[in-house]
Design a protein around this motif. Structure first.
Motif, PDB file in Angstrom:
ATOM      1  N   ARG A 124       3.925   5.775  -5.552  1.00  0.00           N
ATOM      2  CA  ARG A 124       3.824   5.861  -7.004  1.00  0.00           C
ATOM      3  C   ARG A 124       2.765   6.887  -7.409  1.00  0.00           C
ATOM      4  NH1 ARG A 124       3.111   0.489  -8.313  1.00  0.00           N
ATOM      5  NH2 ARG A 124       5.302   0.120  -8.753  1.00  0.00           N
ATOM      6  N   ARG A 125       1.628   6.845  -6.725  1.00  0.00           N
ATOM      7  CA  ARG A 125       0.509   7.758  -7.011  1.00  0.00           C
ATOM      8  C   ARG A 125       0.901   9.214  -6.742  1.00  0.00           C
ATOM      9  NH1 ARG A 125      -3.101   5.131  -3.549  1.00  0.00           N
ATOM     10  NH2 ARG A 125      -2.589   6.473  -1.799  1.00  0.00           N
TER      11      ARG A 125
ATOM     12  N   ILE B 152       2.098   8.664   6.040  1.00  0.00           N
ATOM     13  CA  ILE B 152       0.949   9.134   6.833  1.00  0.00           C
ATOM     14  C   ILE B 152      -0.351   8.800   6.094  1.00  0.00           C
ATOM     15  CG2 ILE B 152      -0.209  11.196   7.751  1.00  0.00           C
ATOM     16  CD1 ILE B 152       2.609  12.409   8.207  1.00  0.00           C
ATOM     17  N   GLU B 153      -0.363   9.069   4.798  1.00  0.00           N
ATOM     18  CA  GLU B 153      -1.551   8.763   3.985  1.00  0.00           C
ATOM     19  C   GLU B 153      -1.889   7.278   4.061  1.00  0.00           C
ATOM     20  OE1 GLU B 153      -1.424  10.572   0.046  1.00  0.00           O
ATOM     21  OE2 GLU B 153      -2.355   8.783  -0.787  1.00  0.00           O
ATOM     22  N   THR B 154      -0.860   6.443   3.944  1.00  0.00           N
ATOM     23  CA  THR B 154      -1.068   4.986   3.987  1.00  0.00           C
ATOM     24  C   THR B 154      -1.572   4.550   5.360  1.00  0.00           C
ATOM     25  OG1 THR B 154       0.715   4.747   2.378  1.00  0.00           O
ATOM     26  CG2 THR B 154       0.066   2.766   3.565  1.00  0.00           C
ATOM     27  N   ALA B 155      -1.020   5.136   6.417  1.00  0.00           N
ATOM     28  CA  ALA B 155      -1.438   4.789   7.783  1.00  0.00           C
ATOM     29  C   ALA B 155      -2.925   5.089   7.973  1.00  0.00           C
ATOM     30  CB  ALA B 155      -0.605   5.574   8.801  1.00  0.00           C
ATOM     31  N   ILE B 156      -3.367   6.214   7.437  1.00  0.00           N
ATOM     32  CA  ILE B 156      -4.785   6.593   7.568  1.00  0.00           C
ATOM     33  C   ILE B 156      -5.658   5.629   6.756  1.00  0.00           C
ATOM     34  CG2 ILE B 156      -6.485   8.407   7.086  1.00  0.00           C
ATOM     35  CD1 ILE B 156      -4.184  10.444   7.580  1.00  0.00           C
ATOM     36  N   GLU B 157      -5.202   5.320   5.556  1.00  0.00           N
ATOM     37  CA  GLU B 157      -5.958   4.423   4.666  1.00  0.00           C
ATOM     38  C   GLU B 157      -6.124   3.020   5.241  1.00  0.00           C
ATOM     39  OE1 GLU B 157      -4.660   5.913   0.229  1.00  0.00           O
ATOM     40  OE2 GLU B 157      -4.359   3.808   0.789  1.00  0.00           O
ATOM     41  N   VAL B 158      -5.003   2.406   5.633  1.00  0.00           N
ATOM     42  CA  VAL B 158      -5.075   0.998   6.041  1.00  0.00           C
ATOM     43  C   VAL B 158      -5.803   0.821   7.373  1.00  0.00           C
ATOM     44  CG1 VAL B 158      -2.997   0.295   4.771  1.00  0.00           C
ATOM     45  CG2 VAL B 158      -2.795   0.967   7.172  1.00  0.00           C
TER      46      VAL B 158
ATOM     47  N   ASP C 165      11.931  -0.218  -5.407  1.00  0.00           N
ATOM     48  CA  ASP C 165      11.171  -0.900  -6.469  1.00  0.00           C
ATOM     49  C   ASP C 165      10.865   0.023  -7.655  1.00  0.00           C
ATOM     50  OD1 ASP C 165      11.221  -3.166  -4.993  1.00  0.00           O
ATOM     51  OD2 ASP C 165       9.165  -3.038  -4.254  1.00  0.00           O
ATOM     52  N   LEU C 166      10.673   1.310  -7.385  1.00  0.00           N
ATOM     53  CA  LEU C 166      10.322   2.215  -8.489  1.00  0.00           C
ATOM     54  C   LEU C 166      11.526   2.537  -9.379  1.00  0.00           C
ATOM     55  CD1 LEU C 166       7.757   4.737  -6.906  1.00  0.00           C
ATOM     56  CD2 LEU C 166       7.357   2.549  -8.018  1.00  0.00           C
TER      57      LEU C 166
ATOM     58  N   ARG D  78       0.827  -1.209   0.000  1.00  0.00           N
ATOM     59  CA  ARG D  78       0.000   0.000   0.000  1.00  0.00           C
ATOM     60  C   ARG D  78       0.863   1.262   0.000  1.00  0.00           C
ATOM     61  NH1 ARG D  78      -5.378  -1.099   1.690  1.00  0.00           N
ATOM     62  NH2 ARG D  78      -5.792   1.124   1.351  1.00  0.00           N
ATOM     63  N   LEU D  79       1.966   1.196   0.735  1.00  0.00           N
ATOM     64  CA  LEU D  79       2.875   2.348   0.782  1.00  0.00           C
ATOM     65  C   LEU D  79       3.475   2.610  -0.597  1.00  0.00           C
ATOM     66  CD1 LEU D  79       4.518   4.537   2.224  1.00  0.00           C
ATOM     67  CD2 LEU D  79       6.146   2.768   2.942  1.00  0.00           C
ATOM     68  N   LEU D  80       3.908   1.548  -1.259  1.00  0.00           N
ATOM     69  CA  LEU D  80       4.503   1.702  -2.589  1.00  0.00           C
ATOM     70  C   LEU D  80       3.479   2.276  -3.573  1.00  0.00           C
ATOM     71  CD1 LEU D  80       7.220   1.154  -4.075  1.00  0.00           C
ATOM     72  CD2 LEU D  80       6.200  -0.976  -4.888  1.00  0.00           C
TER      73      LEU D  80
END
Lengths: 230, 230
Positions: free
Chosen positions: B53-54, B71-77, B200-201, B47-49
């Motif tokens: 990328r986004r 931070i965005e990923t933490a809120i999402e998951v 990875d990117l 999800r972080l990756l």
């Protein structure tokens, strides 16, 4: 216009060529609104400014550091009670800032177009690299500039480096602290174009005593000023 | 060493001259630990990756954008259930990354010192402006470089601009995608110095077919490689 000397004329970008601070102010209003149940707007803005000042050495200038400072302040003033939904709104506000359309200031295009054929024009700006490039591209002024310098700090030594090899050099901008004073220190002219909104961390006293200090109300007056100095 | 041609040799910074990705990995481990009550490490990293990328088009490269994406990923998951104390820890982790001491890679100083007297050396790096300047200053290699280019993206056109006016030009770095392939496209050599950790990117296929592609196991082999091509 014809100039007899080889001039290198440097322009600040944010709030000199296009509006910027008002996008920050709009976001700050939204920030205050989001935290109104916890703290009043006045003290919140003071805490935010403290965080920005404290973080400047780590984050530098620009939107990303501003968003990180808002999040830090939100956590601090709520003593860790801020809901994640509010943090999500702050992230969204930052993304909107980074996609905000460019709105040129009065006479900006006209002044740059008038000077471009007869002087070397350099854009000198702080902020996030990608965001500043994006704004310059969207402004439509990119092709009129001979160079772009996105710098982490605008000090006298920054201008000394940029002015190297020029007969006459000038910096034009809305910040006395970052545009005008260090340019004069570096041996160039410093032209102040005040903007109605100026970030508190950019405040400074005008260098009235210097013969190389000028103030104009908008960029429309710039070509004539340079002709007079030439 | 003596070179008969005028060489412009460009170096990537992160994970070419000094360790960098491992600081990101350490922070990611801390991130996974902080969110272990909500999600397992594997899916969290995916999800972080995705978020990185986004957000790349808005945030560009560097630590600040990485922290915002965490931070965005933490809120999402967590579906907005992440406590503010965890967000505070992520901010602190970012600040530590921005203050992390520089650890040079094997033979980095030796190679740069060997080449500096006889070639023009340019540092070409992506990332946050201030942070990259800080790392170069702390590396102690700053004075050996003739120029520093902190760029928002490393494309063939980036190298075409940087290579202008040079007889022979080369880019040396750990990323096939950002250092090696676009340099070869721009007409220069591309020297790959693999690092055990690569984001990875930045993955890409090696341009084996090109006669201007080389791979060396560490920077110790670089001076001899250039002597052989000269």
């Amino acid at each position: 216009m014809n100039l007899s000397d080889r001039w290198r004329i440097c322009f600040d970008a944010d709030d000199t060529l296009w509006h910027n601070e008002r996008v920050f102010r709009m976001t700050q209003e939204r920030f205050a609104e989001l935290l109104r149940d916890f703290v009043e707007a006045g003290p919140l803005m003071e805490r935010l400014l403290e965080a920005e000042r404290r973080n400047l050495g780590h984050y530098g200038y620009g939107v990303k550091g501003f968003v990180l400072s808002m999040i830090e302040t939100a956590i601090e003033v709520t003593e860790e009670r801020v809901p994640a939904s509010v943090i999500a709104e702050l992230l969204a506000a930052g993304q909107e800032m980074l996609a905000h359309p460019i709105d040129l200031l009065p006479h900006a295009r006209e002044a740059v177009e008038a000077l471009a054929p007869s002087a070397e024009l350099i854009l000198v700006t702080k902020g996030d690299l990608l965001d500043q490039e994006r704004k310059l591209a969207q402004s439509g002024l990119g092709d009129l500039f001979d160079g772009v310098e996105i710098v982490s700090e605008k000090r006298a030594e920054t201008y000394r480096r940029i002015y190297e090899g020029a007969d006459r050099a000038m910096m034009v901008g809305n910040s006395l602290k970052s545009d005008v004073i260090p340019s004069i220190e570096a041996g160039g002219w410093g032209v102040h174009v005040p903007h109605e909104l100026t970030w508190d961390l950019e405040a400074a006293e005008p260098p009235e005593a210097s013969p190389r200090f000028f103030q104009i109300s908008d960029l429309g007056a710039l070509p004539a000023l340079i002709l007079g100095l030439d």
